[in-house]
Design an enzyme around this catalytic site. Structure first.
Site, short mmCIF file in Angstrom:
data_model
loop_
_atom_site.label_atom_id
_atom_site.label_comp_id
_atom_site.label_asym_id
_atom_site.label_seq_id
_atom_site.Cartn_x
_atom_site.Cartn_y
_atom_site.Cartn_z
N GLY A 86 6.01 8.45 0.67
CA GLY A 86 6.95 8.32 1.55
C GLY A 86 7.84 6.92 1.47
N HIS A 87 7.20 5.81 0.88
CA HIS A 87 7.60 4.58 0.72
C HIS A 87 9.08 4.87 -0.72
CE1 HIS A 87 4.06 2.79 2.48
NE2 HIS A 87 5.16 2.17 2.90
N ARG B 220 -2.14 4.85 6.88
CA ARG B 220 -3.37 4.77 7.71
C ARG B 220 -4.02 6.07 7.63
NH1 ARG B 220 -0.19 1.21 11.80
NH2 ARG B 220 -0.92 -0.66 11.47
N VAL C 35 8.09 12.13 5.03
CA VAL C 35 7.60 12.75 3.91
C VAL C 35 6.22 13.34 4.38
CG1 VAL C 35 6.72 12.77 1.61
CG2 VAL C 35 8.90 11.41 2.20
N ASN D 144 0.95 -1.03 -0.20
CA ASN D 144 -0.07 0.01 0.09
C ASN D 144 1.02 1.40 0.08
OD1 ASN D 144 -2.19 1.94 1.91
ND2 ASN D 144 -2.80 1.08 -0.09
N LEU D 145 1.85 1.23 -0.91
CA LEU D 145 2.93 2.41 -1.06
C LEU D 145 2.54 3.81 -1.31
CD1 LEU D 145 5.42 -0.28 -2.66
CD2 LEU D 145 4.79 0.11 -0.29
#
Ligand code: PAF
Length: 294
Positions: A40-41, A193, A182, A36-37
């Protein structure tokens, strides 16, 4: 963009690819994720790319780090979008292990990795067993991928501190990097979330970042720790949050002295965990006290 990112879903495939890279003398970067990228990832992938020749990212929703009643079942799973996003961010290999590969003896009989001390406070106190699950899966991922450098987000500040302890104590032969948080334009830290927030909750959520800034400013102005923590809790409660903690700590997550002591390098981190409805958000802010010994 890395043309033709590979996807491995068996240990054999992963090992063959990593072995080939190692034979070529390439440095391997690793970004563990639960999928669930979001941006930030992808910033972690980009940091891994800057520090390695090849980047592996794992996508695995790890059941052992969710407590009873937490969101393991409803944790969003978006593999197609994740693979496309990883590829666009320059990742070379997505490692997507099935549950039986990660836990061949089942989760109940799995060898557990437990870090003492630092896992018993803050999130560890509010989510018993959470960090045991994180360390248990991250140790497995390190053994599977065998990276030279692994990147974790600083948003999960305590997680990074716990992993650092594990890497040092178990002598994993790798370098750990922490990537900056981020944020959205209004200061809310990016998190999978955030999508659980209702429209009204989303408007309230940046109050966490504003509270962290106020904690930093109060600490810089010389306000005592207990008082500024109490004010932060009251501020968040007034905005509608249920607060798990709002604290000021040293980088090793111990309580800092109330007043200056010799040798204090003044490094601090303000940390908040608070709930809006069913959604638990965490965030933190690292800073150095002005005028501290350096
Ligand atoms: O930070 C996360 O997403 C997870 O805790 C991690 C490190 C991927 C382990 O499951």
């Amino acid at each position: 963009m890395s043309a033709g990112m590979e996807v491995a879903d068996s240990l054999g495939m992963l090992r063959a690819r990593v072995d080939a890279w190692k034979r070529e003398g390439l440095r391997i970067g690793f970004v563990p994720t639960m999928g669930n990228l979001h941006e930030g990832h992808y910033s972690l992938v980009r940091l891994a790319r800057e520090n390695a020749d090849r980047v592996v990212a794992s996508i695995f929703v790890n059941p052992t780090q969710f407590g009873p009643g937490e969101d393991y079942e409803r944790y969003p799973r978006t593999p197609e979008a994740d693979v496309a996003g990883l590829s666009a961010a320059g990742c070379h290999l997505a490692w997507m292990p099935p549950l039986e590969t990660m836990y061949p003896l089942g989760t109940a009989r799995a060898v557990r990795v437990q870090v003492p001390g630092i896992t018993g406070v803050l999130d560890g106190a509010h989510r018993p067993g959470h960090f045991d699950g994180v360390c248990t899966v991250v140790a497995r991922l390190f053994n599977q991928v065998r990276p030279d450098v692994a990147v974790f987000g600083r948003k999960d500040y305590q997680q990074l501190a716990v992993i650092r302890h594990m890497v040092r104590d178990l002598a994993f032969p790798l370098e750990l990097l922490g990537a900056d948080i981020v944020r959205e334009d209004d200061g809310l830290a990016r998190s999978s979330r955030n999508q659980y927030l209702s429209a009204g909750e989303r408007v309230l959520a940046p109050e966490i970042h504003r509270t962290l800034l106020a904690m930093r400013d109060a600490a810089q102005a010389g306000q005592g720790r207990r008082e500024l923590e109490a004010e932060a809790v009251a501020r968040l409660q007034a905005a509608g949050f249920v607060v798990d903690y709002a604290v000021l700590r040293t980088p090793l997550l111990v309580e800092p002295p109330e007043s200056p002591v010799p040798g204090d390098d003044g490094q601090r981190v303000a940390l908040v965990a608070a709930r809006l409805g069913r959604t638990r958000l965490i965030d933190n802010l690292e800073f150095t006290l002005q005028g501290a010994d350096s």
